[in-house]
Scaffold this active site. Structure first.
Site, PDB file in Angstrom:
ATOM      1  N   LYS A  50       7.481   6.724   4.907  1.00 53.68           N
ATOM      2  CA  LYS A  50       8.451   5.667   5.261  1.00 53.68           C
ATOM      3  C   LYS A  50       9.775   5.889   4.541  1.00 53.68           C
ATOM      4  O   LYS A  50      10.844   5.831   5.140  1.00 53.68           O
ATOM      5  CB  LYS A  50       7.852   4.315   4.862  1.00 53.68           C
ATOM      6  CG  LYS A  50       8.849   3.185   4.619  1.00 53.68           C
ATOM      7  CD  LYS A  50       8.114   1.932   4.172  1.00 53.68           C
ATOM      8  CE  LYS A  50       8.978   0.872   3.540  1.00 53.68           C
ATOM      9  NZ  LYS A  50       9.398   1.149   2.166  1.00 53.68           N
ATOM     10  N   ASN A  51       9.703   6.141   3.237  1.00 54.51           N
ATOM     11  CA  ASN A  51      10.946   6.199   2.457  1.00 54.51           C
ATOM     12  C   ASN A  51      11.684   7.528   2.598  1.00 54.51           C
ATOM     13  O   ASN A  51      12.735   7.723   1.998  1.00 54.51           O
ATOM     14  CB  ASN A  51      10.661   5.892   0.985  1.00 54.51           C
ATOM     15  CG  ASN A  51      10.280   4.429   0.795  1.00 54.51           C
ATOM     16  OD1 ASN A  51      10.496   3.605   1.699  1.00 54.51           O
ATOM     17  ND2 ASN A  51       9.704   4.100  -0.348  1.00 54.51           N
TER      18      ASN A  51
ATOM     19  N   CYS B 154      11.364  -5.809   0.936  1.00 50.61           N
ATOM     20  CA  CYS B 154      10.441  -6.724   0.282  1.00 50.61           C
ATOM     21  C   CYS B 154      11.161  -7.538  -0.771  1.00 50.61           C
ATOM     22  O   CYS B 154      12.055  -7.046  -1.451  1.00 50.61           O
ATOM     23  CB  CYS B 154       9.298  -5.936  -0.347  1.00 50.61           C
ATOM     24  SG  CYS B 154       8.138  -5.321   0.873  1.00 50.61           S
TER      25      CYS B 154
ATOM     26  N   ASP C 125       5.607   1.302  -6.292  1.00 52.75           N
ATOM     27  CA  ASP C 125       4.937   0.939  -5.041  1.00 52.75           C
ATOM     28  C   ASP C 125       3.419   1.113  -5.129  1.00 52.75           C
ATOM     29  O   ASP C 125       2.693   0.674  -4.239  1.00 52.75           O
ATOM     30  CB  ASP C 125       5.494   1.764  -3.869  1.00 52.75           C
ATOM     31  CG  ASP C 125       6.935   1.391  -3.538  1.00 52.75           C
ATOM     32  OD1 ASP C 125       7.442   0.397  -4.087  1.00 52.75           O
ATOM     33  OD2 ASP C 125       7.565   2.109  -2.732  1.00 52.75           O
TER      34      ASP C 125
ATOM     35  N   ARG D 229      17.345  -7.272  -6.217  1.00 59.11           N
ATOM     36  CA  ARG D 229      17.464  -5.914  -5.670  1.00 59.11           C
ATOM     37  C   ARG D 229      18.940  -5.686  -5.373  1.00 59.11           C
ATOM     38  O   ARG D 229      19.421  -5.961  -4.279  1.00 59.11           O
ATOM     39  CB  ARG D 229      16.628  -5.765  -4.398  1.00 59.11           C
ATOM     40  CG  ARG D 229      15.155  -5.952  -4.626  1.00 59.11           C
ATOM     41  CD  ARG D 229      14.355  -5.551  -3.406  1.00 59.11           C
ATOM     42  NE  ARG D 229      14.344  -4.109  -3.232  1.00 59.11           N
ATOM     43  CZ  ARG D 229      13.618  -3.499  -2.304  1.00 59.11           C
ATOM     44  NH1 ARG D 229      12.879  -4.192  -1.468  1.00 59.11           N
ATOM     45  NH2 ARG D 229      13.650  -2.179  -2.188  1.00 59.11           N
TER      46      ARG D 229
ATOM     47  N   ARG E 137       4.801  -3.097   7.981  1.00 51.85           N
ATOM     48  CA  ARG E 137       6.120  -2.509   7.723  1.00 51.85           C
ATOM     49  C   ARG E 137       5.982  -1.067   7.237  1.00 51.85           C
ATOM     50  O   ARG E 137       6.838  -0.234   7.511  1.00 51.85           O
ATOM     51  CB  ARG E 137       6.850  -3.293   6.610  1.00 51.85           C
ATOM     52  CG  ARG E 137       7.654  -4.473   7.054  1.00 51.85           C
ATOM     53  CD  ARG E 137       8.558  -4.926   5.901  1.00 51.85           C
ATOM     54  NE  ARG E 137       9.359  -3.804   5.444  1.00 51.85           N
ATOM     55  CZ  ARG E 137       9.799  -3.612   4.204  1.00 51.85           C
ATOM     56  NH1 ARG E 137       9.546  -4.498   3.277  1.00 51.85           N
ATOM     57  NH2 ARG E 137      10.513  -2.573   3.895  1.00 51.85           N
TER      58      ARG E 137
END
Ligand SMILES: CC(=O)N[C@H]1[C@@H](OP(=O)(O)OP(=O)(O)OC[C@H]2O[C@@H](n3ccc(=O)[nH]c3=O)[C@H](O)[C@@H]2O)O[C@H](CO)[C@@H](O)[C@@H]1O
Ligand SMILES: C=C(OP(=O)(O)O)C(=O)O
Length: 428
Positions: free
Chosen positions: A25-26, A122, A315, A127, A407
């Site tokens: 994903k990242n 999230c 994570d 952030r 997600r």
């Protein structure tokens, strides 16, 4: 959010078999941003994880005028960004995922401005995005904020011609580094980025940008130099495997006392998490691109301090909190990256866990037998941790608000079921 997603898990089954680790994903999200920088041709991304964040990124790419086709069966995304038409990242899409902010450099270079109606991701406490904004400003952009009629803050970034300079991150921000690299790739002159992130996904993004024609050196050292070029061209690239997805499956084997073959997982990408899991009693055996993992011994307690790569990934902090509930003694977890990532503890307590939280530190008093309960996913990794807890719990666990899990993890129920888990996904 559209619809309510729930997972129902009945625990107590030992997992066994082979599972494919999804694409990262990242890594794919900044690659979609990078593909919008190519003013000609079509970018082809392979090994794309079929997750909600990617679906949102496709919607967002279309919203700014790109043609984007996600071929789900082939896990391939084709993007034609030859004619971008809108600098606006609409709030209803952009505020649903963090990766939306990775579209900004392409919009600045291609359209001279970016209008950001929202940034999601999230809710993990504060952030900030100041490293990104400060970097863009140092390159010549102006950043202004105004309040829309509905009360939402809208950020407007205007860039005439971005020019290279000396940039830095106060701490090695993952998306911050990616955004500054992308902004520098098409800027005039040379850029130095100090205190750059070292994550494997950042390096995979450097690789695709280099293939597109960008001149980037120093990836993986903390000091990245980018010499601006006039144009980037579309390329084909295979997204690296998702080390967090791999880590969750390692812990699925660990929490059920199972044994798994993880296709595509690389032990090195797990960084310190691999060592911590070994200390807990997990056995690893890397065979080429397949990582064999099993846990037969009693789980030992652990100390975890989250850190940037190669430190223990934040994570994976929630998943290891779930795992440590079963360890023979107290485990200590210190979350250094995000200041609001312990909502999971309340949910695990509903399942019988004994967890003390003090600010960013938690003490997990194991071992505690977990029992099924109705629990809520407050964020993506909270969701994956609750699935792990459910796999080990007696009786049925229902995980609500599980859009968060979708997600970031693809085909969770299908992949776990194939390994012997009793898990179903429900959506209404
Ligand atoms: C889409 C994506 O890649 N998300 C990942 C990325 O998020 P993300 O890139 O948002 O995380 P960062 O590395 O930027 O943030 C880490 C810390 O730095 C702070 N910070 C960051 C930027 C900034 O301008 N100012 C500032 O203060 C943040 O508030 C946070 O406390 O890295 C995180 C840390 O590995 C992961 O949990 C996320 O899964
Ligand atoms: C925090 C995460 O993602 P994001 O930055 O996309 O919110 C995550 O992947 O756990």
């Amino acid at each position: 959010m559209g619809h309510e997603v729930r997972y129902r898990v009945r625990g107590g089954r030992r997992l066994h078999g082979t599972v494919f680790v999804q694409g990262a994903k990242n890594a794919v999200l900044p690659m979609i941003g990078a593909s919008l920088m190519a003013s000609r041709g079509r970018t082809v991304l392979r090994n794309v994880p079929i997750i909600e964040d990617v679906r949102r990124a496709v919607e967002l790419a279309r919203a700014v005028g790109a043609k984007a086709e996600l071929h789900e069966t082939e896990r391939t995304l084709v993007i034609d960004a030859s004619s971008l038409s809108s600098p606006v990242l609409p709030g209803e899409i952009a505020s649903r995922f963090r990766g939306s902010f990775l579209f900004v450099p392409a919009l600045l270079h291609r359209l001279g401005e970016a209008v950001i109606e929202g940034v999601g991701g999230c809710n993990l406490g504060s952030r900030n995005l100041d490293f990104h904004y400060n970097g863009f400003k140092r390159m010549g952009a102006t950043v202004t904020e105004h309040v829309a009629d509905n009360g939402d803050g809208i950020i407007h970034i205007k860039a005439g011609d971005l020019r290279g300079g000396t940039l830095y991150c106060d701490t090695p921000s993952h998306t911050g580094t990616e955004n500054l690299i992308m902004a520098a790739a098409l800027a005039h002159g040379t850029t130095l980025i100090k205190n750059a992130a070292l994550e494997p996904e950042v390096l995979d993004n450097i690789a695709i940008l280099q293939a597109m024609g960008a001149k980037i050196s120093g990836g993986g050292t903390g000091f990245i130099t980018v010499e601006g070029v006039d144009e980037l061209t579309a390329v084909e690239h295979t997204v690296m495997p998702d080390r967090i997805d791999a880590g969750v499956f390692v812990m699925a084997a660990a929490i059920t006392g199972g044994d798994l073959n993880l296709v595509g997982a690389t032990l090195e990408h797990l960084g310190v998490a691999a060592d911590k899991l070994e200390q807990m009693g997990v056995e690893f055996h890397q065979q080429g691109a397949v990582l064999q993992v099993r846990r037969e011994r009693t789980l030992r307690p652990i100390n975890v301090i989250t850190d940037e790569y190669p430190g223990f990934a934040t994570d994976l902090q929630s998943p290891i909190m779930a795992l440590s509930c079963l360890a023979e003694g107290p485990s200590y977890i210190y979350e250094r990256i995000f200041d609001g990532r312990f909502k999971l503890a309340d949910e695990l307590r509903k399942m019988g866990a004994d967890i003390e939280v003090d600010g960013n530190r938690a003490k997990v008093n194991g071992p505690r037998g977990l029992r099924g309960a109705e629990v809520q996913a407050h964020d993506l990794r909270c969701g994956s941790a609750l699935v792990l807890a459910g796999l080990a719990a007696e009786g049925e666990t229902t995980i609500t608000s599980a859009y968060y899990l979708d997600r970031g993890h693809a085909h969770t129920a299908e992949r776990l079921s194939q390994l012997g888990a009793d898990i179903v996904r429900e959506a209404d």
